[in-house]
Write an enzyme that holds these catalytic residues in place. Structure first.
Site, PDB file in Angstrom:
ATOM      1  CB  VAL A 191      -0.956   0.041   1.210  1.00 17.11           C
ATOM      2  CG1 VAL A 191      -1.895  -1.138   1.189  1.00 17.11           C
ATOM      3  CG2 VAL A 191      -0.184   0.109   2.533  1.00 17.11           C
ATOM      4  CE  LYS A 192       3.907   1.979   4.436  1.00 21.97           C
ATOM      5  NZ  LYS A 192       3.080   0.834   4.804  1.00 21.97           N
ATOM      6  CG  ASN A 193       3.668   7.326  -1.459  1.00 18.82           C
ATOM      7  OD1 ASN A 193       2.631   6.966  -0.901  1.00 18.82           O
ATOM      8  ND2 ASN A 193       4.121   8.568  -1.385  1.00 18.82           N
TER       9      ASN A 193
END
Length: 407
Positions: A191-193
């Site tokens: 879910v990170k950038n």
């Protein structure tokens, strides 16, 4: 349904992974080293080691700082469990600090007040992609804490470790996240950038007063069972001989995953720009609703724009949760970041009481995290804002009706 935070994967990403699969070398190797080199540039550091998670990076940071039984490590109460669980992993005592009123962040003064002569390290948190400025904290901690050996002795204070899981690409007054604290952990979770599916990295300040090449070797060795020669090194020579210098861990990042991160770094500037545009669009769309978005800019702050954290104009948890239900019914997935640690069973069992952290609890009761990802269009943001405004009007109307009935 507008999803909360799906990963953005392109054909270039897929091809990069396929290329590694076809190369015949799929564990840690040359692709991972190129990934580390580019990470170090983004973080403004002299080096980085890619690992299996930010949690692994945080634990290795604590061990590099010498934290263990008999030591204390200070950490915010308003964070994800990984920031604190690693303290328990190394056998040190968790010391939690409350947030400031109306904020998820503690002040440097509040952190410094929690430091004792047993404090080996302090963990700060870059929530939502907003970098915490640990530079004033370093000044406040000078000469304090347990600084008898190791990195703390060289620094003359407890080691400052940043949980920068959210903030790759962020900066303060031009100084990148990764160069603000002594040691910094990044996350590349799904879910990170920027994602490697699962993964993380440990970096360190370029002017850290230690042998930084030796630090990199130590981290690599401890991420590979304490083995002094990795698989790539053994494959490149006639000698297979190696030693194991400690009963350590297995938390390296293989090239199959590093290839995904390396591909995404190639467009990361555009990723950051789009996320900042979406946050600005949210701010405009929610301007007349009473919703307060966590500030991602100003005073030299350049956030990575990881999370759209909002404080709702509602009385508390019941109404906040009703908003989440209303949004879901309208086709919008939302979330909460985070439950303060003392609300969780694991930390209650360690003796923590949420009553001792009133500001963290108060912020949590009205916190809502809105969708923020690259698949989100401007029209999607408008739809989210309209759904949120509608829910708040409905709740306000019902509250007013209940009050009138009671009167």
């Amino acid at each position: 349904m507008i999803p909360f935070s799906p990963p953005t994967l392109t054909e270039d990403d897929i091809n990069a992974v396929v290329e590694v699969l076809r190369s015949g070398w799929i564990t840690s190797g040359p692709v991972g080293r190129r990934f580390e080199e580019q990470l170090a540039q983004w973080a403004g550091t002299s080096g980085a080691v890619a690992l299996s998670s930010a949690t692994a990076a945080l634990e290795l940071a604590l061990r590099a700082a010498g934290a263990g039984p008999g030591d204390e490590v200070v950490v915010p109460a308003y964070t994800y469990t990984a920031s604190a669980s690693v303290i328990d992993h190394v056998g040190a005592r968790i010391v939690m600090v409350d947030s400031e009123p109306g904020s998820p962040f503690p002040s440097v003064e509040r952190i410094a007040a929690a430091v004792t002569d047993r404090t080996r390290a302090v963990i700060t948190v870059d929530l939502a992609g907003i970098p915490f400025d640990s530079r004033p904290l370093a000044t406040l901690l000078a000469g304090r804490g347990r600084i008898d050996t190791g990195l703390g002795a060289a620094l003359g204070r407890p080691v400052i470790i940043s949980d920068s899981a959210h903030s790759l690409g962020a900066s303060l007054e031009g100084t990148p996240a990764g160069s603000l604290a002594d040691l910094t952990a990044f996350s590349f979770h799904a879910v990170k950038n920027l994602t490697t599916a699962e993964g993380g990295a440990l970096t360190w300040r370029a002017d850290l007063p230690t042998d930084r090449e030796e630090l990199a070797r130590w981290v690599r060795t401890y991420s590979l069972h304490g083995q002094t020669k990795d698989a790539l090194a053994k494959s490149r020579g006639a000698s297979w001989e190696y030693d194991v210098i400690a009963p350590a861990y297995k938390c390296n990042l293989p090239d199959t995953l590093a290839a995904l991160g390396l591909s995404q770094l190639g467009r990361y500037e555009q990723t950051l720009q789009r996320r900042r545009e979406l946050l600005a669009h949210y701010a405009q769309g929610l301007a007349d609703t009473g919703v307060q978005l966590l500030e991602h800019g100003g005073d030299g702050v350049a956030s990575s724009g990881h999370l759209a954290i909002a404080t709702l104009p509602v009385p508390g948890v019941t109404e906040r949760n009703r908003v989440i239900q209303d949004l879901y019914a309208a086709g919008v997935s939302a979330n909460v970041h985070y439950k303060p640690l003392p609300l969780l069973t694991a930390y209650r069992d360690l003796g923590f009481d949420i009553a001792d952290f009133p500001h963290a609890y108060a912020f949590y009761t009205r916190e809502l995290t809105l969708p923020l990802h690259l698949a989100l269009s401007d029209a999607d943001v408008d739809r989210v804002c309209a759904a949120l405004a509608g829910s708040l009007r409905h709740i306000s109307h019902n509250s007013a009706g209940s009050a009138a009935s009671a009167a």
